[in-house]
Write an enzyme that holds these catalytic residues in place. Structure first.
Site, short mmCIF file in Angstrom:
data_model
loop_
_atom_site.label_atom_id
_atom_site.label_comp_id
_atom_site.label_asym_id
_atom_site.label_seq_id
_atom_site.Cartn_x
_atom_site.Cartn_y
_atom_site.Cartn_z
N GLY A 185 -7.26 -42.12 13.99
CA GLY A 185 -8.65 -42.32 13.53
C GLY A 185 -8.10 -42.83 12.92
O GLY A 185 -8.93 -44.26 12.29
N ALA A 186 -7.34 -43.12 11.84
CA ALA A 186 -6.56 -43.99 11.04
C ALA A 186 -4.97 -44.10 10.79
O ALA A 186 -4.67 -43.14 10.91
CB ALA A 186 -6.98 -44.97 9.83
N MET A 187 -4.47 -44.64 10.23
CA MET A 187 -2.23 -44.92 10.16
C MET A 187 -2.52 -45.97 9.21
O MET A 187 -2.91 -47.04 8.56
CB MET A 187 -1.58 -45.83 11.73
N GLU A 188 -1.21 -45.81 8.08
CA GLU A 188 -0.82 -45.69 6.75
C GLU A 188 -0.03 -46.80 6.68
O GLU A 188 0.59 -46.88 5.72
CB GLU A 188 -1.02 -44.49 6.19
N HIS B 120 -7.71 -41.57 1.89
CA HIS B 120 -6.77 -40.65 2.96
C HIS B 120 -5.68 -41.85 3.23
O HIS B 120 -4.45 -41.86 2.89
CB HIS B 120 -7.19 -39.72 4.05
N GLU B 121 -5.67 -43.26 3.47
CA GLU B 121 -4.83 -43.82 4.38
C GLU B 121 -3.73 -44.54 2.86
O GLU B 121 -2.52 -44.85 2.40
CB GLU B 121 -5.23 -44.77 5.32
N HIS C 227 -1.25 -42.45 0.72
CA HIS C 227 -0.29 -42.32 1.81
C HIS C 227 1.10 -43.79 1.11
O HIS C 227 1.63 -43.62 1.40
CB HIS C 227 -0.29 -42.57 3.91
N GLU D 202 0.99 -35.05 5.63
CA GLU D 202 -0.31 -35.71 5.36
C GLU D 202 -1.00 -34.24 4.53
O GLU D 202 -2.60 -34.82 3.99
CB GLU D 202 -1.04 -35.10 7.48
ZN LIG Z 1 -2.19 -39.22 7.23
#
Ligand SMILES: [Zn+2]
Length: 884
Positions: free
Chosen positions: A293-296, A328-329, A332, A351
């Protein structure tokens, strides 16, 4: 990172089944095994010798299939007693020098081995020049050609261990390093990395971008993305913000919404953590073909564009999702990037914490005050489902090698962990919890930390030893059930206990938990809260004397407000109240929990599916809460899926389908003027439509013969309708795909066309596409292969699925060996055959238990066991049906 878990679909992500003990790190003096993965023992041995790492990275990207790079790796080495390995995946090495001396590379395609005699105690410099193809599977330095305009885009994705698909690196989280990047790219490209560019200058036909050295980061948190991206900028907040997306999709991006949530989030987290954001600027990049979905990535966060492109005004649901993924990201950036897990067994804390903080920030810093309710429906329910499977696992599990790093990317790691942290916050108090988190971030910033470090910080803030709590919650799998038992005398409660039970002897742990117990009386058309008491319970029975004297209730809910991670078994009277007077419950969270109790009843074979559907038909159209409506419609669509799995031709299934279609269509019309509700209902209508009348109606809407008052049929809806018509082999559907594909040449259009084609109920189509999926040499990018997997066998096509079911199972070991974990996770979720019959259950049992244990990876075996349990559950639901 944010995964993209489908709503209410059985989760069959892969997890290590066998928690084999990890070999002692001191035993790792033997040479590193010749394979693609890094073991924890080898990583620990390397971290014990190496420190103060810096990378100077130089790349040349021309847009062609291959890029070239030069890594200058500098580090301190403790001893030269043994060789040292540097990770670099599938590169062609042009030159290698160690401490100024050119050496012949000792290279196996996965890592370079440096000989002790070339190394020095103290400072070392290794320079590797190489070439490598871009990847097309979403890891490393991915490359994509935009089908609309031919432009080339690249981006990096490294988690868990794919940095070495881009440069030579010690690819493990506990060797944090600094990175200094220079990169030459075509003149019209942007380059986005951890820091902002210090200088951009012409270099022949290309332009050379030079970036300032980063702060210390784990390799998987560093990133670099390059291509002719469209850029938006906003400098109205404390930190400069930018947003990037492909040119051809720019019109579908809503930058103002991104910047609004981003700015609110940065202010919230700065304040909450008491540690300011560390990476100076905040870039977010929407990228194609993204695996998750996405990456930090620190200060250069990537998002799967498919989740964030809008062809019409955003619905409230889309807005809420955007806000929650951004948050969320962002969480992180502190928890993950600033303080990082030492090894992949710490992934869950990473997570869980981001899921917890992301929801908290969404609830407190945006307009979505009901974010916890959405978490209850979408996150927590997955965790309950997963935690009731025989393949569940403790939150904290050993991870023997990078091969297993993502075995536990599942609802336990994300949502059970987040629920556990929420419970801990209730137990310790919100201020104590926050203080503990702050202390942890201050103490371990720019370093790595372990679970004990985190729990230690919280325990210290609370003045409490959390060892027992940690043992119960983090090292023991399974979810407990609580039930209220009470007696009434003279119309009042006289004696009230909370009974806690465990699912089985295998998951026998009972836990300490703080919850609210609430009792209600039905007063006319409304439930009135009679009493609400916070209780810390433990053990099998906990008396709740505070309930004595309350009026004898019609409804008792022993986890009111959703503080606990626990399954609620309603007492018989409360269960009846829930069924008969659901709409009388005013509080939407409680109403959501009661819907869930009914749904649990279906899944456990205690409430006939047809009874549930009758309740849904009576109550769903009256649901006025938008978030809860989404939850309820998700359960309705899941019910339809069960009917399809059983027998879509059965008289009851056909009659029920008609009623559900009618309900959704009537509500679509009735909600004219409320765009959010109308689109939600029409989406459900498309997902339910399967009778000829409903398909005729969709076809008429598609070609404009029929209109839906108030609703614009945009490109996404056109594709959804075309996909549905193809899935049911509606006359002329194949031609519709061709015509639409000619109109819409976008990447999403191509993916939608592919999904429509593979879902056609035609044996020849199935054979062709299953062949493509099984062909590991296919030129198709992995994102398309995954789309094909997911749409090949819809629930109602199980007769077609049967034709290849045995062959698919027989092929698993061979496929498992040849394909990587990324492929197998998708395959396990989509293509392990189930049939909702005793025979299909038996076939899965044979595959799961009779296959030689060594022939399957732990992840694939778990996918098999999960599919088996889901199939058994379907058989139970079928047997519980009272009208068929
Ligand atoms: Zn995450």
């Amino acid at each position: 990172m944010k995964t993209c878990l489908p709503r209410l679909m059985p989760l069959a992500a892969a997890t290590a089944l066998a928690f084999a003990s990890i070999p002692s790190v001191h035993a790792a003096t033997a040479a590193r095994a010749d394979n693609a993965f890094l073991s924890q023992a080898d990583a620990a041995a390397r971290a014990a010798r190496v420190s103060n790492v810096d990378y100077a990275l130089d790349f040349t990207l021309t847009g062609k299939e291959t890029f070239s790079g030069r890594t200058t790796l500098t580090f301190d080495l403790k001893d030269t007693a043994s060789p040292l390995t540097v990770d670099l995946d599938k590169a062609t090495i042009r030159s290698l020098s160690v401490n100024g001396k050119t050496v012949a590379p000792q290279y196996n395609g996965w890592f370079i081995t440096l000989a002790p005699q070339d190394l020095a105690r103290g400072r070392n410099t290794v320079v590797v020049a190489y070439e490598r193809p871009h990847s097309t599977n979403g890891e490393g330095l991915h490359r994509m050609i935009d089908p609309v305009d031919g432009r080339v885009y690249t981006y990096s994705h490294f988690e868990p261990a794919a940095a070495h698909q881009m440069f030579a690196v010690f690819d493990q989280p506990d060797l944090k390093a600094t990175y200094q990047v220079t990169v030459s790219v075509p003149a019209d490209w942007q380059v986005i990395s951890t820091t902002r560019e210090a200088n951009v200058a012409p270099a022949g036909d290309l332009r050379r971008w030079a970036f300032a050295r980063t702060k210390k980061l784990s390799p998987y948190n560093f990133s670099m993305h390059a291509g002719p991206y469209r850029m938006w900028e906003d400098t109205s907040g404390k930190y400069p913000m930018r947003l990037f997306a492909r040119q051809s999709v720019a019109a579908q991006i809503k930058p103002a919404e991104w910047f609004r949530y981003t700015k609110a989030g940065l202010a919230f987290f700065d304040d909450y953590f008491g540690v300011p954001y560390q990476f100076e600027k905040y870039d977010q990049v929407l990228v194609p073909d993204f695996l998750y979905g996405a990456m930090e990535n620190a200060a250069a966060i990537t998002f799967a564009e498919r989740g964030f492109m809008y062809k019409a005004d955003m619905t409230a649901e889309q807005r809420a999702r955007l806000a929650s993924v951004i948050m969320h990201e962002m969480a992180h950036q502190w928890f993950g990037d600033l303080v990082t897990m030492q090894w992949w067994n710490g992934l869950w804390l990473n997570e869980s914490f981001a899921s917890f903080m992301g929801t908290l920030a969404t609830a407190e810093a945006t307009e979505f005050k009901d974010a916890w309710r959405a978490f209850y429906s979408e996150g927590k329910q997955h965790a309950y489902e997963q935690d009731q499977k025989p393949t569940t696992h403790p939150i904290e599990v050993p991870v023997p090698s990078t091969q297993n790093a993502f075995d536990n990317i599942d609802a336990i790691t994300y949502s059970k962990g987040a629920s556990t942290l929420m419970q801990l916050r209730h137990l310790l108090g919100a201020d104590v919890f926050r203080k503990g988190v702050h202390n942890y971030l201050v103490k371990y910033q720019y370093r790595n930390a372990k679970l004990d470090d985190f729990i230690g910080s919280l325990g210290q803030a609370a003045g409490r030893d959390l060892t027992g709590w940690t043992k119960e919650w983090l090292y023991q799998p399974g979810v407990n059930t609580i039930a209220a038992t009470y007696a009434c005398k003279d119309g009042k409660i006289a004696g009230f206990t909370l009974d806690q039970s465990a699912a089985s002897r295998a998951f026998a742990t009972l836990r300490e938990q703080r919850v609210q117990v609430a009792a209600f009386r039905l007063d006319g058309k409304e439930y009135k809260l009679e009493r609400n008491i916070a209780v810390t319970y433990k053990g099998a029975k906990t008396a709740v004397p505070g309930m004595n004297g309350a009026a004898c209730p019609d409804l008792v809910y022993p986890n009111y407000g959703d503080w606990g991670f626990v399954k609620v078994q309603l007492d018989p009277r409360s269960f009846d109240s829930a069924r008969s007077h659901l709409a009388a419950v005013d509080d939407p969270l409680l109403r959501a929990m009661l819907w869930q109790s009914l749904w649990d009843g279906v899944r456990d074979g205690k409430l006939p599916l047809n009874d549930f559907l009758a309740t849904a038909l009576n109550n769903a159209p009256q649901e006025k809460d938008y978030t809860l409506l989404g939850d309820v419609l998700g359960k309705v669509v899941a019910s339809k899926r069960y009917l399809d799995l059983m027998d879509p031709q059965a008289a009851y299934a056909q009659a029920a389908t008609r009623q559900l279609e009618d309900m959704a269509w009537t509500a679509t019309l009735a909600n004219k003027g409320d765009d959010n509700f109308q689109r939600r209902w029409f989406g459900a209508y498309i997902s339910l439509a399967s009778s000829r009348d409903a398909l005729d109606r969709l076809a008429a809407i598609l070609d404009g013969k029929q209109t839906v008052d108030g609703l614009a049929i945009n490109q996404d809806l056109r594709w959804a309708i075309i996909g549905r018509l193809n899935r049911y082999n509606y006359p002329g559907a194949a031609a519709l795909v061709d015509a639409e594909q000619a109109r819409d040449k976008s990447d999403t259009g191509q993916a939608a066309a592919l999904a429509a084609v593979v879902s056609r109920p035609d044996p020849a189509v199935k054979t062709e596409w299953l062949g493509t999926v099984h062909d590991l040499q296919t030129k198709l990018p992995f994102s398309k292969v995954r789309t094909a997997m997911e749409h090949l066998y819809p629930a109602e096509q199980h007769a077609l699925g049967e034709q290849t079911a045995a062959a698919r199972l027989a092929r698993l070991p061979q496929l498992d060996k040849a394909a990587g974990p990324v492929f197998m996770r998708a395959y396990g979720r989509a293509l392990i055959p189930s049939g909702c019959t005793p025979a299909s259950v038996k076939r899965l049992q044979a595959a799961a238990y009779n296959t030689d244990k060594d022939l399957l990876s732990a992840g694939t075996r778990r996918a098999l066991l999960d599919a088996l349990q889901e199939d058994q559950r379907c058989v139970v639901i079928r047997q519980a049906m009272t009208a068929q």
